[in-house]
Design a protein around this motif. Structure first.
Motif, PDB file in Angstrom:
ATOM      1  N   ALA A 160      48.799 -26.734  14.972  1.00 34.97           N
ATOM      2  CA  ALA A 160      48.611 -26.792  16.521  1.00 34.97           C
ATOM      3  C   ALA A 160      47.516 -27.557  16.884  1.00 34.97           C
ATOM      4  N   SER A 161      47.929 -28.255  17.896  1.00 35.70           N
ATOM      5  CA  SER A 161      46.492 -28.795  18.580  1.00 35.70           C
ATOM      6  C   SER A 161      45.607 -27.617  19.154  1.00 35.70           C
ATOM      7  N   ALA A 162      44.356 -28.043  19.179  1.00 37.65           N
ATOM      8  CA  ALA A 162      43.314 -26.859  19.383  1.00 37.65           C
ATOM      9  C   ALA A 162      43.479 -26.331  20.788  1.00 37.65           C
ATOM     10  N   ARG A 163      43.926 -26.784  21.759  1.00 37.52           N
ATOM     11  CA  ARG A 163      44.168 -26.511  22.996  1.00 37.52           C
ATOM     12  C   ARG A 163      45.227 -25.363  23.116  1.00 37.52           C
ATOM     13  N   THR A 164      46.145 -25.608  22.355  1.00 38.28           N
ATOM     14  CA  THR A 164      47.495 -24.498  22.256  1.00 38.28           C
ATOM     15  C   THR A 164      47.337 -23.412  21.435  1.00 38.28           C
ATOM     16  N   SER A 165      46.525 -23.661  20.128  1.00 32.57           N
ATOM     17  CA  SER A 165      46.484 -22.512  19.276  1.00 32.57           C
ATOM     18  C   SER A 165      45.205 -21.416  19.488  1.00 32.57           C
ATOM     19  N   SER A 166      44.234 -21.782  19.792  1.00 29.06           N
ATOM     20  CA  SER A 166      42.993 -20.937  19.744  1.00 29.06           C
ATOM     21  C   SER A 166      43.559 -19.434  20.610  1.00 29.06           C
ATOM     22  N   ASN A 167      44.084 -19.552  21.548  1.00 29.73           N
ATOM     23  CA  ASN A 167      44.218 -18.500  22.481  1.00 29.73           C
ATOM     24  C   ASN A 167      45.627 -17.901  22.824  1.00 29.73           C
ATOM     25  N   ASN A 168      46.613 -18.321  22.168  1.00 29.69           N
ATOM     26  CA  ASN A 168      48.023 -18.288  22.328  1.00 29.69           C
ATOM     27  C   ASN A 168      48.597 -17.412  21.162  1.00 29.69           C
ATOM     28  N   ALA A 169      49.637 -16.480  21.441  1.00 27.20           N
ATOM     29  CA  ALA A 169      50.437 -16.049  20.402  1.00 27.20           C
ATOM     30  C   ALA A 169      51.148 -17.149  19.847  1.00 27.20           C
ATOM     31  N   VAL A 170      51.373 -16.828  18.606  1.00 24.65           N
ATOM     32  CA  VAL A 170      52.265 -17.699  17.984  1.00 24.65           C
ATOM     33  C   VAL A 170      53.363 -17.157  17.254  1.00 24.65           C
ATOM     34  N   GLY A 171      54.813 -17.537  17.470  1.00 30.65           N
ATOM     35  CA  GLY A 171      55.767 -16.791  16.636  1.00 30.65           C
ATOM     36  C   GLY A 171      56.422 -17.841  15.747  1.00 30.65           C
ATOM     37  N   TRP A 172      57.254 -17.222  14.711  1.00 32.75           N
ATOM     38  CA  TRP A 172      58.062 -17.889  13.788  1.00 32.75           C
ATOM     39  C   TRP A 172      59.551 -17.487  14.176  1.00 32.75           C
ATOM     40  N   PHE A 173      60.407 -18.512  14.358  1.00 35.37           N
ATOM     41  CA  PHE A 173      61.846 -18.227  14.368  1.00 35.37           C
ATOM     42  C   PHE A 173      62.501 -19.139  13.563  1.00 35.37           C
ATOM     43  N   ARG A 174      63.983 -18.600  13.295  1.00 33.48           N
ATOM     44  CA  ARG A 174      64.761 -19.292  12.406  1.00 33.48           C
ATOM     45  C   ARG A 174      65.958 -19.371  12.937  1.00 33.48           C
ATOM     46  N   GLN A 175      66.856 -20.495  12.424  1.00 29.79           N
ATOM     47  CA  GLN A 175      68.429 -20.624  13.163  1.00 29.79           C
ATOM     48  C   GLN A 175      69.079 -21.248  11.945  1.00 29.79           C
ATOM     49  N   ALA A 176      70.040 -20.520  11.498  1.00 27.48           N
ATOM     50  CA  ALA A 176      71.107 -21.018  10.430  1.00 27.48           C
ATOM     51  C   ALA A 176      72.096 -21.554  11.095  1.00 27.48           C
ATOM     52  N   PRO A 177      73.057 -22.502  10.460  1.00 25.13           N
ATOM     53  CA  PRO A 177      74.049 -23.211  11.095  1.00 25.13           C
ATOM     54  C   PRO A 177      75.103 -22.309  11.863  1.00 25.13           C
ATOM     55  N   GLY A 178      75.366 -22.614  12.941  1.00 24.42           N
ATOM     56  CA  GLY A 178      76.323 -21.811  13.719  1.00 24.42           C
ATOM     57  C   GLY A 178      75.789 -20.606  14.234  1.00 24.42           C
ATOM     58  N   GLU A 179      74.529 -20.388  14.295  1.00 23.51           N
ATOM     59  CA  GLU A 179      73.982 -19.174  14.571  1.00 23.51           C
ATOM     60  C   GLU A 179      73.036 -19.446  15.799  1.00 23.51           C
ATOM     61  N   GLU A 180      72.528 -18.283  16.516  1.00 21.39           N
ATOM     62  CA  GLU A 180      71.648 -18.449  17.442  1.00 21.39           C
ATOM     63  C   GLU A 180      70.121 -18.138  16.650  1.00 21.39           C
ATOM     64  N   ARG A 181      69.305 -18.907  17.451  1.00 25.40           N
ATOM     65  CA  ARG A 181      67.947 -18.788  16.864  1.00 25.40           C
ATOM     66  C   ARG A 181      67.490 -17.493  16.784  1.00 25.40           C
ATOM     67  N   GLU A 182      66.705 -16.937  15.683  1.00 27.19           N
ATOM     68  CA  GLU A 182      66.370 -15.438  15.836  1.00 27.19           C
ATOM     69  C   GLU A 182      64.877 -15.180  15.240  1.00 27.19           C
ATOM     70  N   PHE A 183      64.454 -14.364  15.905  1.00 28.68           N
ATOM     71  CA  PHE A 183      63.012 -13.960  15.876  1.00 28.68           C
ATOM     72  C   PHE A 183      62.769 -13.422  14.246  1.00 28.68           C
ATOM     73  N   VAL A 184      61.327 -14.224  13.895  1.00 29.29           N
ATOM     74  CA  VAL A 184      61.251 -13.677  12.626  1.00 29.29           C
ATOM     75  C   VAL A 184      59.796 -12.770  12.484  1.00 29.29           C
ATOM     76  N   ALA A 185      58.690 -13.516  13.232  1.00 25.68           N
ATOM     77  CA  ALA A 185      57.442 -12.761  13.351  1.00 25.68           C
ATOM     78  C   ALA A 185      56.571 -13.269  14.306  1.00 25.68           C
ATOM     79  N   THR A 186      55.784 -12.540  14.816  1.00 30.93           N
ATOM     80  CA  THR A 186      54.634 -13.172  15.981  1.00 30.93           C
ATOM     81  C   THR A 186      53.439 -12.750  15.674  1.00 30.93           C
ATOM     82  N   ILE A 187      52.268 -13.149  15.825  1.00 28.99           N
ATOM     83  CA  ILE A 187      50.876 -13.060  15.778  1.00 28.99           C
ATOM     84  C   ILE A 187      50.269 -13.210  16.828  1.00 28.99           C
ATOM     85  N   SER A 188      49.241 -12.176  17.375  1.00 25.56           N
ATOM     86  CA  SER A 188      48.482 -12.265  18.591  1.00 25.56           C
ATOM     87  C   SER A 188      47.456 -13.538  18.462  1.00 25.56           C
ATOM     88  N   TRP A 189      46.818 -13.729  19.636  1.00 21.01           N
ATOM     89  CA  TRP A 189      45.694 -14.746  19.464  1.00 21.01           C
ATOM     90  C   TRP A 189      44.535 -14.748  18.475  1.00 21.01           C
TER      91      TRP A 189
END
Length: 123
Positions: free
Chosen positions: A23-52
């Motif tokens: 991520a660019s520095a201005r977005t990554s340092s103080n922001n939570a970041v999450g991972w999501f995934r999406q299989a064909p025909g499915e909705e995007r689903e939460f995988v994991a998140t990490i705090s700033w």
């Protein structure tokens, strides 16, 4: 604001992959970041998140104990270590940055999204 997910690929069931989200520095340092995934025909689903600061992590039940999210703030990179992969983990994986330092499992909490990286798990 840019996020770049990488590290996807083809792996056999039981194998491992590590995804990276740059991520660019201005977005990554103080922001939570999450991972999501999406299989064909499915909705995007939460995988994991990490705090700033990496001090707080949350996982979906389906990946708990197998996946680990971590971040290197100096590098502006968030990782998703995926072990014991199953065929049901196969999807396009997206990283996303929230506007806040902590975020949860809702797609709507995340403002900026990367382009996704494909994870394919063969049986």
């Amino acid at each position: 604001v840019q996020l770049q997910a990488s590290g996807g690929g083809l792996v056999q069931a039981g194998g491992s992959l590590r995804l990276s989200c740059g991520a660019s520095a201005r977005t990554s340092s103080n922001n939570a970041v999450g991972w999501f995934r999406q299989a064909p025909g499915e909705e995007r689903e939460f995988v994991a998140t990490i705090s700033w600061n990496g001090g707080s992590t949350v996982y979906a039940d389906s990946v708990k104990g197998r996946f680990t999210i971590s971040r290197d703030r100096a590098k502006g990179t968030v990782y998703l270590q995926m072990n014991s992969l199953k065929t049901e983990d196969m999807a396009v994986y997206y990283c996303a940055a929230a506007l806040r330092s902590f975020a949860g499992a809702e797609v709507t909490e995340y403002r900026y999204w990367g382009q996704g990286t494909q994870v394919t798990v063969s049986s």
